[in-house]
Design a protein around this motif. Sequence first.
Motif, mmCIF file in Angstrom:
data_model
loop_
_atom_site.group_PDB
_atom_site.id
_atom_site.type_symbol
_atom_site.label_atom_id
_atom_site.label_comp_id
_atom_site.label_asym_id
_atom_site.label_seq_id
_atom_site.Cartn_x
_atom_site.Cartn_y
_atom_site.Cartn_z
ATOM 1 N N ASP A 1 0.842 -1.213 0.000
ATOM 2 C CA ASP A 1 0.000 0.000 0.000
ATOM 3 C C ASP A 1 0.870 1.253 0.000
ATOM 4 O OD1 ASP A 1 -2.384 -1.454 0.238
ATOM 5 O OD2 ASP A 1 -2.384 -1.350 2.436
ATOM 6 N N LEU A 2 1.832 1.289 0.903
ATOM 7 C CA LEU A 2 2.666 2.486 1.031
ATOM 8 C C LEU A 2 3.438 2.735 -0.271
ATOM 9 C CD1 LEU A 2 3.823 4.806 2.732
ATOM 10 C CD2 LEU A 2 5.508 3.197 3.685
ATOM 11 N N ASP A 3 3.946 1.642 -0.840
ATOM 12 C CA ASP A 3 4.710 1.746 -2.082
ATOM 13 C C ASP A 3 3.835 2.296 -3.211
ATOM 14 O OD1 ASP A 3 7.039 1.180 -3.707
ATOM 15 O OD2 ASP A 3 5.849 -0.437 -4.590
ATOM 16 N N ARG A 4 2.631 1.757 -3.320
ATOM 17 C CA ARG A 4 1.719 2.178 -4.390
ATOM 18 C C ARG A 4 1.300 3.635 -4.182
ATOM 19 N NH1 ARG A 4 -2.660 -0.489 -3.329
ATOM 20 N NH2 ARG A 4 -1.548 -2.476 -3.374
ATOM 21 N N ARG A 5 0.953 3.974 -2.954
ATOM 22 C CA ARG A 5 0.539 5.349 -2.650
ATOM 23 C C ARG A 5 1.658 6.338 -2.970
ATOM 24 N NH1 ARG A 5 -3.422 6.911 0.799
ATOM 25 N NH2 ARG A 5 -4.984 5.346 1.245
ATOM 26 N N ALA A 6 2.890 5.978 -2.574
ATOM 27 C CA ALA A 6 4.027 6.876 -2.827
ATOM 28 C C ALA A 6 4.214 7.062 -4.330
ATOM 29 C CB ALA A 6 5.292 6.314 -2.185
ATOM 30 N N ASP A 7 4.039 5.982 -5.080
ATOM 31 C CA ASP A 7 4.186 6.049 -6.538
ATOM 32 C C ASP A 7 3.148 6.956 -7.177
ATOM 33 O OD1 ASP A 7 6.307 4.808 -7.577
ATOM 34 O OD2 ASP A 7 5.283 2.934 -8.105
ATOM 35 N N ARG A 8 1.903 6.774 -6.765
ATOM 36 C CA ARG A 8 0.810 7.559 -7.355
ATOM 37 C C ARG A 8 0.948 9.034 -6.991
ATOM 38 N NH1 ARG A 8 -3.483 5.392 -9.471
ATOM 39 N NH2 ARG A 8 -4.865 6.957 -8.577
ATOM 40 N N LEU A 9 1.349 9.275 -5.745
ATOM 41 C CA LEU A 9 1.515 10.661 -5.311
ATOM 42 C C LEU A 9 2.704 11.306 -6.032
ATOM 43 C CD1 LEU A 9 0.379 12.779 -3.413
ATOM 44 C CD2 LEU A 9 1.810 11.857 -1.581
ATOM 45 N N ALA A 10 3.764 10.528 -6.217
ATOM 46 C CA ALA A 10 4.935 11.051 -6.946
ATOM 47 C C ALA A 10 4.505 11.475 -8.358
ATOM 48 C CB ALA A 10 6.035 9.992 -7.010
ATOM 49 N N ALA A 11 3.677 10.639 -8.988
ATOM 50 C CA ALA A 11 3.204 10.968 -10.331
ATOM 51 C C ALA A 11 2.377 12.250 -10.303
ATOM 52 C CB ALA A 11 2.375 9.804 -10.891
ATOM 53 N N GLY A 12 1.534 12.386 -9.289
ATOM 54 C CA GLY A 12 0.713 13.592 -9.158
ATOM 55 C C GLY A 12 1.561 14.832 -8.923
ATOM 56 N N PHE A 13 2.570 14.702 -8.102
ATOM 57 C CA PHE A 13 3.481 15.837 -7.857
ATOM 58 C C PHE A 13 4.181 16.243 -9.149
ATOM 59 C CE2 PHE A 13 4.258 14.664 -3.088
ATOM 60 C CZ PHE A 13 3.196 15.461 -2.704
ATOM 61 N N LEU A 14 4.676 15.234 -9.871
ATOM 62 C CA LEU A 14 5.381 15.520 -11.132
ATOM 63 C C LEU A 14 4.464 16.246 -12.113
ATOM 64 C CD1 LEU A 14 7.431 12.259 -11.837
ATOM 65 C CD2 LEU A 14 8.359 14.551 -11.468
ATOM 66 N N ALA A 15 3.224 15.770 -12.162
ATOM 67 C CA ALA A 15 2.260 16.375 -13.088
ATOM 68 C C ALA A 15 2.002 17.842 -12.734
ATOM 69 C CB ALA A 15 0.950 15.596 -13.066
ATOM 70 N N ARG A 16 2.192 18.186 -11.480
ATOM 71 C CA ARG A 16 2.011 19.586 -11.052
ATOM 72 C C ARG A 16 3.308 20.382 -11.112
ATOM 73 N NH1 ARG A 16 -1.598 16.506 -9.690
ATOM 74 N NH2 ARG A 16 -3.756 17.081 -9.185
ATOM 75 N N GLY A 17 4.311 19.775 -11.687
ATOM 76 C CA GLY A 17 5.552 20.519 -11.920
ATOM 77 C C GLY A 17 6.552 20.444 -10.789
ATOM 78 N N ILE A 18 6.276 19.608 -9.793
ATOM 79 C CA ILE A 18 7.261 19.480 -8.710
ATOM 80 C C ILE A 18 8.354 18.526 -9.198
ATOM 81 C CG2 ILE A 18 7.644 18.677 -6.338
ATOM 82 C CD1 ILE A 18 4.731 19.611 -5.809
ATOM 83 N N ALA A 19 9.584 19.009 -9.199
ATOM 84 C CA ALA A 19 10.650 18.276 -9.873
ATOM 85 C C ALA A 19 11.813 17.991 -8.930
ATOM 86 C CB ALA A 19 11.142 19.090 -11.071
ATOM 87 N N LYS A 20 12.734 17.217 -9.451
ATOM 88 C CA LYS A 20 13.951 16.900 -8.701
ATOM 89 C C LYS A 20 14.602 18.176 -8.181
ATOM 90 C CE LYS A 20 18.159 14.248 -9.048
ATOM 91 N NZ LYS A 20 19.044 13.420 -9.825
ATOM 92 N N ASN A 21 15.041 18.120 -6.927
ATOM 93 C CA ASN A 21 15.712 19.243 -6.251
ATOM 94 C C ASN A 21 14.787 20.375 -5.814
ATOM 95 O OD1 ASN A 21 18.382 18.523 -5.854
ATOM 96 N ND2 ASN A 21 18.806 18.802 -8.036
ATOM 97 N N ASP A 22 13.494 20.288 -6.178
ATOM 98 C CA ASP A 22 12.561 21.275 -5.624
ATOM 99 C C ASP A 22 12.448 21.049 -4.118
ATOM 100 O OD1 ASP A 22 12.065 22.370 -8.034
ATOM 101 O OD2 ASP A 22 9.969 21.717 -8.199
ATOM 102 N N LYS A 23 12.220 22.130 -3.375
ATOM 103 C CA LYS A 23 12.057 22.007 -1.927
ATOM 104 C C LYS A 23 10.571 22.053 -1.596
ATOM 105 C CE LYS A 23 16.490 22.788 -2.261
ATOM 106 N NZ LYS A 23 16.513 23.072 -3.730
ATOM 107 N N VAL A 24 10.175 21.181 -0.696
ATOM 108 C CA VAL A 24 8.772 21.106 -0.293
ATOM 109 C C VAL A 24 8.716 21.110 1.236
ATOM 110 C CG1 VAL A 24 6.676 19.697 -0.357
ATOM 111 C CG2 VAL A 24 8.157 19.820 -2.383
ATOM 112 N N VAL A 25 8.128 22.171 1.791
ATOM 113 C CA VAL A 25 8.047 22.244 3.252
ATOM 114 C C VAL A 25 6.925 21.309 3.715
ATOM 115 C CG1 VAL A 25 7.589 23.745 5.228
ATOM 116 C CG2 VAL A 25 9.008 24.573 3.326
ATOM 117 N N VAL A 26 7.283 20.360 4.564
ATOM 118 C CA VAL A 26 6.337 19.359 5.051
ATOM 119 C C VAL A 26 6.085 19.630 6.533
ATOM 120 C CG1 VAL A 26 5.935 16.890 5.424
ATOM 121 C CG2 VAL A 26 7.182 17.653 3.384
ATOM 122 N N GLN A 27 4.854 19.996 6.851
ATOM 123 C CA GLN A 27 4.502 20.269 8.250
ATOM 124 C C GLN A 27 3.271 19.449 8.596
ATOM 125 O OE1 GLN A 27 2.960 24.160 9.295
ATOM 126 N NE2 GLN A 27 3.985 24.113 11.282
#
Length: 541
Positions: free
Chosen positions: A58-84
């Motif tokens: 589950d965690l692996d699949r969720r991480a994959d799908r979310l990674a794809a969604g982030f990429l589609a929104r232009g979040i790319a390698k080396n971008d910084k994302v504040v996680v709170q």
Amino acid sequence: MSTQAAPTWPAEFAEKYRAAGWWRGETFGEMLRQRAEEHPDRIAIVDPVAGSRWTYADLDRRADRLAAGFLARGIAKNDKVVVQLPNIAEFFEVIFALFRIGALPVFALPAHRETEIAYFCEFTEATAYIIAAEHGGYDYRELAARTRAHVPTLKHVFVAQGDPGDFEALAEVAGEPVGYGGPRPDDLAFLQLSGGSTGVPKLIPRTHDDYIYSLWGSNEICGVDENSVYLVVLPAAHNFPLSSPGSLGTLYAGGRVVLCPQPSPEVAFPLIEREGVTITGLVPPLALLWTEAAPGSAHDLSSLDVLLVGGAKFSEEAARRVRPALGCTLQQVFGMAEGLVNYTRLDDPVETVVTTQGRPISPDDEILVVDDEDREVAPGATGHLLTRGPYTIRGYWNAPEHNARSFTEDGFYRTGDVVRVTETGHIVVEGRAKDQINRGGEKVAAEEVENHILAHPAVHDANVVAEPDPYLGERVCAYVILRPGAGPLKAVAVKRFVRERGLAAYKVPDRVEFVDAFPQTGVGKVSKKDLRDAAARTASL
Ligand code: J2J
């Protein structure tokens, strides 16, 4: 900003750490994929509030799908994302998605407010900020709205839990997994926060290689394996519950991570019983609280094998009470987000466990104890702790001037801790030279709070020091000189002023004293030592 912003290990050190087998050439993204292939159906994450139990698949699949969604929104390698995020399952989905892309989480704590968050976003030029809608009675959407209004780089705010309001729900972000050129093992994995002793917090660049070593090294020392169940009691993003051995160590071992929504015995003890928790980590004030509550508790805590206590000095008397009260083995841990982590070993004699803060993870952790002139002190004598090694950074992120002070020319990190080393190589923390208050494990940089108090129009000068506290160890005490003719100001007004400037509550002074002058040293500088002594005298009245 250049990607060369973080000083790294010289090539000969990197080669040495690889040849020794410390750096295994793994990344977090691949690590999770491997675990999901090895044991897809084993439970990885338990979030008792949401009622979710995610398997490794589950965690692996969720991480994959979310990674794809982030990429589609232009979040790319080396971008910084504040996680709170609070201690919720989505924290892991988010960080593994970012790890897969090679975008860098910047780990904020739930206690951080406008001042800290705006700084992290601006300084890292973050493109996204990830929150839960509400937590602990606080609305993070309002914080996000204010932050976005004055940080132009911040394109996205994602809400991981609750009503997203004006922002995008994380649940909507998922896309169909795509190929992505993820990071290399020696690339940065994230930016961790330093406790700090300067006006603004420093960011700590950790690589996949070095952090993963600290995980499996910790696992070996703390006996974490696939049968371990780790309870995340402290804020999940803090280095201690993340990596010593913490949630990520446990996932590396194929064990189970249980998220504790808040640290009180009333909440944690039933979870320990229900989930068969085997190991957890606490700061000293919580360890005291649990030790007091356990003997009268109706809950069965017998699954708990190991309790790690660290983040601040654990007193010998309190340490002695752990096994009788909780029935588990105590491991003291003296660590830092910059790297070096020391543990007492599971087979150390009781006297060592209760009187020392442990010894380093790695045979390649170099420890130097020096005097004020950087000369090594005699064996066993007390001095400043300097360290260098396979998971200790060589410099903060984008902070060349500060790095010149915090690191020696040959790359040793000046920890700011005052220690001695016993004949067995165990470290005893004797004090601190950095200008910081350790409020029950939460670190407060004196200068940062002083700057906020100084912004008050009625304040002429301010000094912030630690004062002893029986429960927290230390509290924040501010000494303030008012401007001539400024009229009376109440202590509560100073506290409110600092809080309203948008600072985490744990940094707001616990006590404010008005004085006419500060004590001086021989050379006419303010004597913080004398102020600390004065605070200690008042505190003991
Ligand atoms: C005295 N002081 C201690 C201890 C940390 C594991 C555990 C803790 C941290 C942590 C961490 C102490 N006795 N047992 O990152 O992985 C103080 C020292 C140190 C500073 C680091 C981990 N354990 N300290 O606390 O980055 O002053 O990391 O330099 O928050 O906490 O703080 P931090």
